[in-house]
Write an enzyme that holds these catalytic residues in place. Structure first.
Site, short mmCIF file in Angstrom:
data_model
loop_
_atom_site.label_atom_id
_atom_site.label_comp_id
_atom_site.label_asym_id
_atom_site.label_seq_id
_atom_site.Cartn_x
_atom_site.Cartn_y
_atom_site.Cartn_z
N LYS A 38 10.06 14.74 0.24
CA LYS A 38 8.90 15.10 1.01
C LYS A 38 8.61 13.93 2.04
O LYS A 38 9.13 12.70 2.00
CB LYS A 38 7.62 15.28 0.40
CG LYS A 38 7.30 14.10 -0.61
CD LYS A 38 6.30 14.42 -1.43
CE LYS A 38 5.91 13.28 -2.51
NZ LYS A 38 4.79 13.62 -3.73
N HIS A 162 1.66 17.33 -13.01
CA HIS A 162 1.84 15.87 -12.65
C HIS A 162 1.19 14.97 -13.43
O HIS A 162 0.23 15.15 -13.55
CB HIS A 162 1.34 16.04 -11.09
CG HIS A 162 2.11 14.68 -10.30
ND1 HIS A 162 3.32 14.58 -10.17
CD2 HIS A 162 1.46 14.13 -9.17
CE1 HIS A 162 3.50 13.49 -9.40
NE2 HIS A 162 2.27 13.24 -8.95
N CYS A 309 -1.25 -5.48 17.31
CA CYS A 309 -1.58 -4.61 18.60
C CYS A 309 -0.92 -3.42 18.18
O CYS A 309 -0.15 -3.32 17.37
CB CYS A 309 -1.38 -5.31 19.71
SG CYS A 309 -1.88 -6.99 20.20
N MET A 310 -1.29 -2.36 19.42
CA MET A 310 -0.61 -1.12 18.98
C MET A 310 0.83 -1.24 19.24
O MET A 310 1.49 -0.30 18.39
CB MET A 310 -1.07 -0.12 20.13
CG MET A 310 -0.88 1.26 19.99
SD MET A 310 -1.13 2.28 21.49
CE MET A 310 -3.07 2.39 21.15
C1 LIG Z 1 5.43 12.93 -4.86
C2 LIG Z 1 5.59 13.64 -6.01
C3 LIG Z 1 6.52 13.34 -7.03
C4 LIG Z 1 7.53 11.95 -6.74
O1 LIG Z 1 6.65 11.04 -7.31
P1 LIG Z 1 7.39 9.56 -7.33
O2 LIG Z 1 6.31 8.59 -7.90
O3 LIG Z 1 7.84 9.13 -5.87
O4 LIG Z 1 8.55 9.73 -8.19
C5 LIG Z 1 6.73 14.08 -7.95
N1 LIG Z 1 5.86 15.25 -8.41
C6 LIG Z 1 5.02 15.71 -7.61
C7 LIG Z 1 4.14 16.81 -7.79
C8 LIG Z 1 4.59 14.84 -6.16
O5 LIG Z 1 3.75 15.12 -5.45
#
Ligand SMILES: *Cc1c(COP(=O)(O)O)cnc(C)c1O
Length: 369
Positions: A38, A162, A309-310
């Site tokens: 991602k 998660h 700065c930018m």
């Molecule tokens: C981003 C993400 C991960 C990866 O996590 P890391 O700490 O980078 O390994 C795994 N599961 C979900 C749902 C995430 O959003």
């Protein structure tokens, strides 16, 4: 690929593959890896990273949204692409068209998806204690009911959760992680008869530092050689794959009692040699590094003076001999014996390496070495 030698990032794809392989050696043999690519593979270039990992056998991918998923498909990435987050139902046709797997993020989302009568490929997110997305794991009956319904009517191939403190070492966090896993497993057991292909909870940290009784790890940050948390050391051989470089655009002498940059936040006490670097916060170089961060030149640290700065910032090079306009400076990476990682930089400004690399903006060309 052409590279404007102003501010650029060098990415070592071989190192990413090596990180993947070393990580695999450090977990159980039968555990599969889902590469989390991602946010443009945490700033490293999603198509390039996924293409090289595909060559070494990765077949599962996680992204945050449908546009990221489509990008991968159009670049020829095969296998399972799971969208971990929200996709508006108006985009569901693309999920089907590109053979994407969509996370079901809430009960309402499940109902709306069911009402489309489309056989969408999906996985159900279970909230086991993070309170972000997913069905509340405490409502075991409702979770089971919805999983079975989606299994019947949609193309459901998995469930996941998660973990929110799997990267922390303190006893409280370890206990909480265990509890999250237990809550998730209660649900996983209830629907065991469905034999869903993908049942998973592990992120980078969990895979290494917790008991993972499932056969999949969603590997993000460690793929890129960064730490989930400062407290933990990574296995030998896993290293950052990205270096950020810029050049000195100008060198000048500044006399005592002058100020440097916006807001006049740095005042010289003595005569100083100051260099200007053509990188700024629009490149993703965090403004909080003002008067705090440093860069590496010829193996030496040069502190930032004044505000970022930018498009530029200034450094003190009074103690560095033999430097010239046009010389390379290292914003992230190694220079002789010195190393400055995204994790080191993050520590200076109270954030995490993840944010440092994700924030390197599109204006900074990526060069693959
Ligand atoms: C981003 C993400 C991960 C990866 O996590 P890391 O700490 O980078 O390994 C795994 N599961 C979900 C749902 C995430 O959003």
């Amino acid at each position: 690929m052409s590279c404007l030698r102003r501010s650029w990032v060098e990415i070592n794809l071989k190192q990413i593959c090596k990180n993947y392989q070393v990580y695999k050696e450090n977990i159980k043999k039968d555990v599969d890896i889902m590469a989390v690519v991602k946010a443009n593979a945490y700033g490293h270039g999603d198509v390039q990273v996924a293409s090289c990992l595909q060559e070494v056998g990765v077949k599962q991918w996680a992204v945050s949204n449908i546009l990221e998923a489509i990008r991968l498909r159009e670049a020829g990435i095969l296998g399972e692409i799971l969208v971990l987050g929200y996709t508006p139902l108006t985009e569901i046709a693309s999920v089907l068209e590109y053979d994407i797997t969509q996370a079901i993020i809430s009960e309402q989302y499940a109902q709306e998806l069911l009402s489309t009568n489309l056989k969408v490929k999906c996985q159900i997110a279970i909230d086991s204690g993070m309170n972000r997305i997913g069905l509340n794991a405490e409502n075991v009956d409702l979770c089971e009911h919805l999983i079975r319904k989606c299994y019947e009517k949609l193309n459901l191939n998995g469930i996941f959760t998660h973990l929110c403190v799997a990267d922390n070492n303190d006893l409280d966090s370890i206990k909480y992680t265990k509890e999250q896993i237990e809550r998730f497993n209660v649900i996983a057991e209830r629907i065991q008869d469905l034999q869903l292909k993908y049942i998973h909870y592990a992120n980078s940290a969990t895979g290494l530092w917790h008991r993972n009784d499932k056969n999949l790890v969603r590997l993000g940050i460690i793929l890129y050689g960064l730490k989930p948390n400062y407290e933990n050391n990574l296995p030998q051989g896993i290293k950052p794959a990205l270096e950020w470089k810029s050049v000195i655009s100008m060198i000048k002498t500044v006399y005592p009692n002058e100020t440097i940059g916006y807001g006049r936040t740095f005042c010289t006490k003595k005569q100083m040699k100051i260099a200007t670097i053509p990188t700024g916060y629009a490149d993703g170089y965090n403004r909080l590094l003002s008067n705090k961060g440093f860069v590496l030149i010829k193996g030496k640290r040069a502190p930032i003076v004044g505000r970022i700065c930018m498009d530029q910032f200034m450094i003190d090079v009074s103690d560095i001999m033999d430097i010239n306009e046009g010389d390379e400076v290292v914003l992230l990476g190694g220079s002789k014996e010195e190393v400055l990682t995204a994790d080191d930089m993050a520590l200076l400004i109270d954030t995490i390496g993840y944010e440092i690399v994700c924030n390197i903006s599109n204006r900074v060309p990526r060069v693959y070495v």
